[in-house]
Motif scaffolding. Sequence first.
Motif, short mmCIF file in Angstrom:
data_model
loop_
_atom_site.label_atom_id
_atom_site.label_comp_id
_atom_site.label_asym_id
_atom_site.label_seq_id
_atom_site.Cartn_x
_atom_site.Cartn_y
_atom_site.Cartn_z
N THR A 202 0.84 -1.19 0.00
CA THR A 202 0.00 0.00 0.00
C THR A 202 0.88 1.24 0.00
O THR A 202 1.98 1.24 0.54
CB THR A 202 -0.92 0.02 1.23
N CYS A 203 0.41 2.29 -0.61
CA CYS A 203 1.10 3.57 -0.62
C CYS A 203 0.05 4.68 -0.55
O CYS A 203 -1.15 4.41 -0.70
CB CYS A 203 1.98 3.72 -1.86
N ASP A 204 0.48 5.89 -0.33
CA ASP A 204 -0.46 7.01 -0.19
C ASP A 204 -1.31 7.16 -1.45
O ASP A 204 -0.81 6.99 -2.57
CB ASP A 204 0.29 8.31 0.08
N ASP A 205 -2.56 7.51 -1.26
CA ASP A 205 -3.46 7.69 -2.40
C ASP A 205 -2.98 8.78 -3.35
O ASP A 205 -3.23 8.72 -4.56
CB ASP A 205 -4.87 8.02 -1.91
N ASP A 206 -2.30 9.79 -2.80
CA ASP A 206 -1.88 10.92 -3.62
C ASP A 206 -0.39 10.87 -3.96
O ASP A 206 0.20 11.88 -4.35
CB ASP A 206 -2.20 12.24 -2.93
N ILE A 207 0.23 9.71 -3.82
CA ILE A 207 1.67 9.60 -4.06
C ILE A 207 1.99 9.88 -5.53
O ILE A 207 1.24 9.51 -6.43
CB ILE A 207 2.18 8.20 -3.65
N ASN A 208 3.10 10.56 -5.76
CA ASN A 208 3.62 10.79 -7.11
C ASN A 208 5.06 10.30 -7.10
O ASN A 208 5.88 10.83 -6.34
CB ASN A 208 3.54 12.26 -7.50
N LEU A 209 5.35 9.32 -7.92
CA LEU A 209 6.63 8.63 -7.84
C LEU A 209 7.73 9.23 -8.71
O LEU A 209 8.87 8.77 -8.66
CB LEU A 209 6.45 7.15 -8.20
N ILE A 210 7.42 10.24 -9.52
CA ILE A 210 8.48 10.85 -10.33
C ILE A 210 8.55 12.34 -10.04
O ILE A 210 7.58 12.95 -9.58
CB ILE A 210 8.28 10.61 -11.84
N ARG A 211 9.72 12.90 -10.31
CA ARG A 211 9.90 14.34 -10.16
C ARG A 211 10.64 14.86 -11.38
O ARG A 211 11.38 14.13 -12.05
CB ARG A 211 10.70 14.67 -8.89
N ASN A 212 10.42 16.11 -11.66
CA ASN A 212 11.14 16.80 -12.73
C ASN A 212 12.57 17.02 -12.27
O ASN A 212 12.80 17.56 -11.19
CB ASN A 212 10.45 18.14 -13.01
N ALA A 213 13.53 16.58 -13.07
CA ALA A 213 14.93 16.75 -12.68
C ALA A 213 15.25 18.24 -12.51
O ALA A 213 15.79 18.66 -11.49
CB ALA A 213 15.85 16.12 -13.72
N SER A 214 14.91 19.03 -13.54
CA SER A 214 15.07 20.49 -13.47
C SER A 214 16.40 20.93 -12.88
O SER A 214 16.49 21.92 -12.17
CB SER A 214 13.93 21.11 -12.64
N PHE B 37 13.25 11.72 -12.44
CA PHE B 37 13.68 10.62 -11.58
C PHE B 37 12.47 10.03 -10.88
O PHE B 37 11.48 10.71 -10.64
CB PHE B 37 14.70 11.11 -10.54
N THR B 38 12.59 8.73 -10.56
CA THR B 38 11.51 8.04 -9.85
C THR B 38 12.06 7.40 -8.59
O THR B 38 13.27 7.10 -8.51
CB THR B 38 10.86 6.97 -10.75
N ASP B 39 11.21 7.17 -7.63
CA ASP B 39 11.60 6.51 -6.39
C ASP B 39 11.99 5.07 -6.70
O ASP B 39 11.16 4.28 -7.16
CB ASP B 39 10.44 6.55 -5.40
N VAL B 40 13.25 4.72 -6.47
CA VAL B 40 13.75 3.40 -6.86
C VAL B 40 13.05 2.29 -6.09
O VAL B 40 12.96 1.15 -6.56
CB VAL B 40 15.29 3.34 -6.67
N LYS B 41 12.54 2.59 -4.91
CA LYS B 41 11.91 1.56 -4.08
C LYS B 41 10.64 1.02 -4.72
O LYS B 41 10.26 -0.14 -4.49
CB LYS B 41 11.59 2.12 -2.70
N TYR B 42 9.97 1.84 -5.53
CA TYR B 42 8.67 1.43 -6.08
C TYR B 42 8.73 1.14 -7.58
O TYR B 42 7.71 1.20 -8.27
CB TYR B 42 7.62 2.50 -5.78
N LEU B 43 9.92 0.81 -8.09
CA LEU B 43 10.00 0.31 -9.46
C LEU B 43 9.10 -0.90 -9.59
O LEU B 43 8.95 -1.69 -8.66
CB LEU B 43 11.44 -0.07 -9.79
N GLY B 44 8.49 -1.06 -10.76
CA GLY B 44 7.56 -2.16 -10.98
C GLY B 44 6.11 -1.76 -10.79
O GLY B 44 5.20 -2.53 -11.12
N THR B 45 5.89 -0.53 -10.28
CA THR B 45 4.53 -0.03 -10.10
C THR B 45 3.97 0.46 -11.43
O THR B 45 4.66 1.15 -12.18
CB THR B 45 4.50 1.12 -9.08
#
Length: 662
Positions: free
Chosen positions: A32-44, A297-305
């Motif tokens: 389970t993860c937060d309903d509003d989770i966003n797993l990627i961010r703009n590198a910027s 970039f994405t959170d490496v822990k949740y790869l496969g989502t």
Amino acid sequence: MLAARELALLVAVASGASAWSPTDSYVPGNVTCDDDINLIRNASHTLSQDEREWLSVRNNVTRPALLEFLQRSTANFSDDSLLGQLFNSSSGRNVPKIGIACSGGGYRAMLSGAGMLAAMDNRTRGANENGLGGLLQSATYLAGLSGGNWLTGTLAWNNWTSVQTIVDNFTVDDSIWDIDHSIINPGGINIFKSGSRWDHISDAVNAKQDAGFNISLADVWGRALSYNFFPSLYRGGEAYTWSTLRDAEVFKNAEMPFPISIADGRYPGSHVIDLNATLFEFNPFEMGSWDPTVNSFTDVKYLGTNVSEGKPVNKGQCVAGFDNTGFIMGTSSTLFNQFLLRINGTGLPKFITQLATHFLTDLSEDYNDIAIYAPNPFKDAKFQMGNASTSISDSEYLFLVDGGEDDENIPLYPLIQEQRDLDVVFALDNSADTNLSWPDGNSLVHTYQRQFGAQGKDTAFPYVPDVNTFVNLGLNEKPTFFGCDARNLTDLEYVPPLVVYIPNARHSFNGNQSTFKMSYSARERYGMIQNGFESATRGNFTDDQDFLGCIGCAIMRRKQQSLNYTLPSECETCFTNYCWNGTISNEPALGVSDAAEVQSSQLASALSTASADASSVVASSTGSVSSKSKVRKNAANAVNVDSVSGRLITLVAMLGSVIGFI
């Protein structure tokens, strides 16, 4: 029963159990993860919040370590005022920042690179007296690629163990880097051990597929590698994840450099890797790319989502455990897969050939070297820069390959990013570029060229000569500094770090072993590591007793120039001796142009050897290693090892003592 050392290691690593695979196996699982989770961010062009917070802790560790190193390295200088100017600021902004990059090149790169890092590690016996001890403790970043990533990953994910500790346990059964036998036949004459190993690998990879995840030969390769890197963990860390490191005290306390692994992206439908390939990095917090084609970039822990624009398609449901440590280390070295597919007639376990023919039926032969990251963590992402291609974000799959396929075999790219603000990068080159399997600077040339292409937008790398000049001037045989004078770099995007290039060279052992050599006796491992130590220290300073001071000068150079401080006079001599002064000698150099042909020949030879050894077990013995007539000062003290000259290799691996990849 586990030895006390291994049990202690297992307990230490297990402190981060919350980050292990939720299925307690190689198979990723739903969490389970937060309903509003966003797993990627703009590198910027910004670092993640996690990395910035970690750096604030690491800076407090590196500052005293670097001061101690520089005090020792400049002890004989006539003027030490520069040290006071750099380190007296309460903010610490004037303290130089260091990165280290370890090249690819199979076990050759792993072992020779280990010697180079050992020379920089104050935990190595003799490193403070005859080496660069303390430099590793002073480094902020440590990047690895392919074989270099086996090195950095082994150290980091074994609770930041030292090369010295690994060397001290070489003669212990199932120790780290116990590679007496080929990875194909790890049990040697013990066919039951080899059979059991491959059964376990088969079960793990098939279970991942049965759970609905795409697999490739990279899964097999990563699982097989893990037994050599994490022997104290259950089945080589079958459930051990990359993100586990976040929870390890040694990382949380920033007692180690920030580890980074590199892989190349392959565009869907293509099979050519060049300077326009997208470079991906894996670090303990994220995976992603600074390149315009991804810029996220994405959170490496949740790869496969399964995500769209970084948000889970199924709200509040994520996947964890996909980031298996061995799989990521194998991703950076996938060229081995090509070798697997070419030795179907060498007695290779039937499972492998079945995998190649069954699981890859939907892929062309051009995809045999890929690692499949699916679902694509960057699906529908919209952070591309300018008119960059969107083919990666449009794809259901993310295809990654060996980090050296674009000829940037030293992982310099993550360390030259402006936001990481490094002053100096040590480039440890254990590539096999020439026909004698020595480096020729090719990787530096390609990294330099990349900044002028579309994917190199907003990056900078110092000027370097062509490979012929590298060889003709002998720059590939001893340490060389590039970008010594920042005033000559103002036409680049920004002033890049000074690069200290340290190539593999012959000292006490033939360190130019074939990339395709995949088994090393303990004696050979000792020799490779010792020779790497000597390559990094100019033969324990017997070639230049002032080399330690010159390394200190290179570290201080960027800050000294930017702050307009006075440089010690000894540094001027160092820069005369070690900085590339712009001289070009581009006549064709002997042994450079035919290197690719030699590599192909070595592969063919390895295949032939594997085929011959599959039908018989051959006993072999090691001979003495020739050394330079010049006596090396305290050479044996650098990495203290037992004398094993003349030791018999018990048995050559049944299925071939030499296999490999680049």
